[in-house]
Design a protein around this motif. Sequence first.
Motif, PDB file in Angstrom:
ATOM      1  N   ARG A   1       1.012 -56.517   7.908  1.00 42.78           N
ATOM      2  CA  ARG A   1       1.802 -55.856   8.941  1.00 42.78           C
ATOM      3  C   ARG A   1       3.289 -56.124   8.791  1.00 42.78           C
ATOM      4  N   ARG A   2       3.641 -56.940   7.829  1.00 39.61           N
ATOM      5  CA  ARG A   2       5.050 -57.256   7.593  1.00 39.61           C
ATOM      6  C   ARG A   2       5.408 -56.853   6.172  1.00 39.61           C
ATOM      7  N   LEU A   3       6.317 -55.881   6.061  1.00 38.21           N
ATOM      8  CA  LEU A   3       6.756 -55.397   4.761  1.00 38.21           C
ATOM      9  C   LEU A   3       8.274 -55.526   4.687  1.00 38.21           C
ATOM     10  N   SER A   4       8.772 -56.032   3.593  1.00 32.02           N
ATOM     11  CA  SER A   4      10.198 -56.129   3.347  1.00 32.02           C
ATOM     12  C   SER A   4      10.496 -55.260   2.138  1.00 32.02           C
ATOM     13  N   MET A   5      11.439 -54.331   2.296  1.00 35.32           N
ATOM     14  CA  MET A   5      11.639 -53.325   1.259  1.00 35.32           C
ATOM     15  C   MET A   5      13.102 -52.971   1.100  1.00 35.32           C
ATOM     16  N   PRO A   6      13.428 -52.296   0.006  1.00 36.90           N
ATOM     17  CA  PRO A   6      14.788 -51.779  -0.152  1.00 36.90           C
ATOM     18  C   PRO A   6      15.075 -50.754   0.953  1.00 36.90           C
ATOM     19  N   ALA A   7      16.331 -50.588   1.279  1.00 36.60           N
ATOM     20  CA  ALA A   7      16.727 -49.662   2.339  1.00 36.60           C
ATOM     21  C   ALA A   7      16.228 -48.236   2.081  1.00 36.60           C
ATOM     22  N   SER A   8      16.160 -47.837   0.837  1.00 40.71           N
ATOM     23  CA  SER A   8      15.733 -46.466   0.513  1.00 40.71           C
ATOM     24  C   SER A   8      14.280 -46.192   0.909  1.00 40.71           C
ATOM     25  N   GLY A   9      13.481 -47.215   1.093  1.00 41.69           N
ATOM     26  CA  GLY A   9      12.075 -47.013   1.448  1.00 41.69           C
ATOM     27  C   GLY A   9      11.804 -46.983   2.936  1.00 41.69           C
ATOM     28  N   ILE A  10      12.771 -47.392   3.739  1.00 41.51           N
ATOM     29  CA  ILE A  10      12.521 -47.530   5.176  1.00 41.51           C
ATOM     30  C   ILE A  10      12.102 -46.214   5.820  1.00 41.51           C
ATOM     31  N   GLY A  11      12.836 -45.142   5.591  1.00 44.76           N
ATOM     32  CA  GLY A  11      12.518 -43.852   6.208  1.00 44.76           C
ATOM     33  C   GLY A  11      11.142 -43.333   5.819  1.00 44.76           C
ATOM     34  N   PRO A  12      10.856 -43.203   4.526  1.00 46.32           N
ATOM     35  CA  PRO A  12       9.547 -42.690   4.121  1.00 46.32           C
ATOM     36  C   PRO A  12       8.382 -43.566   4.579  1.00 46.32           C
ATOM     37  N   VAL A  13       8.541 -44.876   4.491  1.00 46.26           N
ATOM     38  CA  VAL A  13       7.455 -45.773   4.913  1.00 46.26           C
ATOM     39  C   VAL A  13       7.279 -45.710   6.427  1.00 46.26           C
ATOM     40  N   LYS A  14       8.360 -45.594   7.151  1.00 43.04           N
ATOM     41  CA  LYS A  14       8.256 -45.488   8.610  1.00 43.04           C
ATOM     42  C   LYS A  14       7.534 -44.202   9.006  1.00 43.04           C
ATOM     43  N   ARG A  15       7.880 -43.075   8.369  1.00 44.21           N
ATOM     44  CA  ARG A  15       7.193 -41.803   8.665  1.00 44.21           C
ATOM     45  C   ARG A  15       5.701 -41.922   8.395  1.00 44.21           C
ATOM     46  N   MET A  16       5.348 -42.513   7.248  1.00 45.05           N
ATOM     47  CA  MET A  16       3.947 -42.666   6.905  1.00 45.05           C
ATOM     48  C   MET A  16       3.256 -43.591   7.899  1.00 45.05           C
TER      49      MET A  16
ATOM     50  N   THR B   1       4.132 -61.763   4.301  1.00 42.20           N
ATOM     51  CA  THR B   1       4.968 -60.579   4.155  1.00 42.20           C
ATOM     52  C   THR B   1       4.894 -60.100   2.714  1.00 42.20           C
ATOM     53  N   ILE B   2       4.772 -58.796   2.548  1.00 44.99           N
ATOM     54  CA  ILE B   2       4.848 -58.189   1.219  1.00 44.99           C
ATOM     55  C   ILE B   2       6.304 -57.796   1.013  1.00 44.99           C
ATOM     56  N   CYS B   3       6.910 -58.304  -0.033  1.00 46.40           N
ATOM     57  CA  CYS B   3       8.319 -58.036  -0.317  1.00 46.40           C
ATOM     58  C   CYS B   3       8.462 -57.308  -1.641  1.00 46.40           C
ATOM     59  N   GLY B   4       9.441 -56.439  -1.710  1.00 53.62           N
ATOM     60  CA  GLY B   4       9.765 -55.810  -2.973  1.00 53.62           C
ATOM     61  C   GLY B   4       9.677 -54.308  -2.941  1.00 53.62           C
ATOM     62  N   GLU B   5       9.876 -53.729  -4.104  1.00 51.21           N
ATOM     63  CA  GLU B   5       9.904 -52.281  -4.219  1.00 51.21           C
ATOM     64  C   GLU B   5       8.576 -51.635  -3.855  1.00 51.21           C
ATOM     65  N   ALA B   6       7.472 -52.265  -4.169  1.00 51.19           N
ATOM     66  CA  ALA B   6       6.165 -51.675  -3.846  1.00 51.19           C
ATOM     67  C   ALA B   6       6.012 -51.476  -2.344  1.00 51.19           C
ATOM     68  N   ALA B   7       6.543 -52.389  -1.546  1.00 54.55           N
ATOM     69  CA  ALA B   7       6.462 -52.262  -0.091  1.00 54.55           C
ATOM     70  C   ALA B   7       7.259 -51.061   0.404  1.00 54.55           C
ATOM     71  N   GLY B   8       8.219 -50.608  -0.381  1.00 52.71           N
ATOM     72  CA  GLY B   8       9.049 -49.476  -0.011  1.00 52.71           C
ATOM     73  C   GLY B   8       8.539 -48.140  -0.504  1.00 52.71           C
ATOM     74  N   ARG B   9       7.366 -48.121  -1.096  1.00 48.27           N
ATOM     75  CA  ARG B   9       6.747 -46.866  -1.525  1.00 48.27           C
ATOM     76  C   ARG B   9       5.594 -46.567  -0.570  1.00 48.27           C
ATOM     77  N   SER B  10       5.582 -45.365  -0.048  1.00 55.23           N
ATOM     78  CA  SER B  10       4.627 -45.010   1.013  1.00 55.23           C
ATOM     79  C   SER B  10       3.176 -45.222   0.622  1.00 55.23           C
ATOM     80  N   LEU B  11       2.795 -44.842  -0.570  1.00 55.53           N
ATOM     81  CA  LEU B  11       1.398 -44.979  -0.983  1.00 55.53           C
ATOM     82  C   LEU B  11       0.985 -46.446  -1.019  1.00 55.53           C
ATOM     83  N   GLU B  12       1.816 -47.280  -1.609  1.00 53.99           N
ATOM     84  CA  GLU B  12       1.522 -48.699  -1.677  1.00 53.99           C
ATOM     85  C   GLU B  12       1.560 -49.333  -0.290  1.00 53.99           C
ATOM     86  N   ALA B  13       2.537 -48.939   0.533  1.00 54.57           N
ATOM     87  CA  ALA B  13       2.633 -49.472   1.896  1.00 54.57           C
ATOM     88  C   ALA B  13       1.390 -49.106   2.701  1.00 54.57           C
ATOM     89  N   MET B  14       0.852 -47.903   2.479  1.00 52.52           N
ATOM     90  CA  MET B  14      -0.380 -47.491   3.147  1.00 52.52           C
ATOM     91  C   MET B  14      -1.527 -48.424   2.756  1.00 52.52           C
TER      92      MET B  14
END
Length: 97
Positions: free
Chosen positions: A42-57, A21-34
Amino acid sequence: PALRFLQRIRQDADAAGLQVTICGEAAGRSLEAMAFAALGFRRLSMPASGIGPVKRMSMALDTQVAAVALGRMMEHAERPSLRAELTNFASETGLPL
């Protein structure tokens, strides 16, 4: 270099049958998550603020296409960062970042 290191971790984990699992703020940024998804994570752990944008991407991302594109970028990379190339890929494929 960082993406190559992460790629190696992913390959070693696959060979050992381990989940990573990738954990941390980077996992919550769409570009990095991509990039992480393109590397096979396939497993990302992120701050709540990243969930929406990363999910859309991630809903719009074809991980196989992204994996091929990232592989090509990494083969021909002469710079320490692929951020511009990843951003261009996202733009060209209509990914929301």
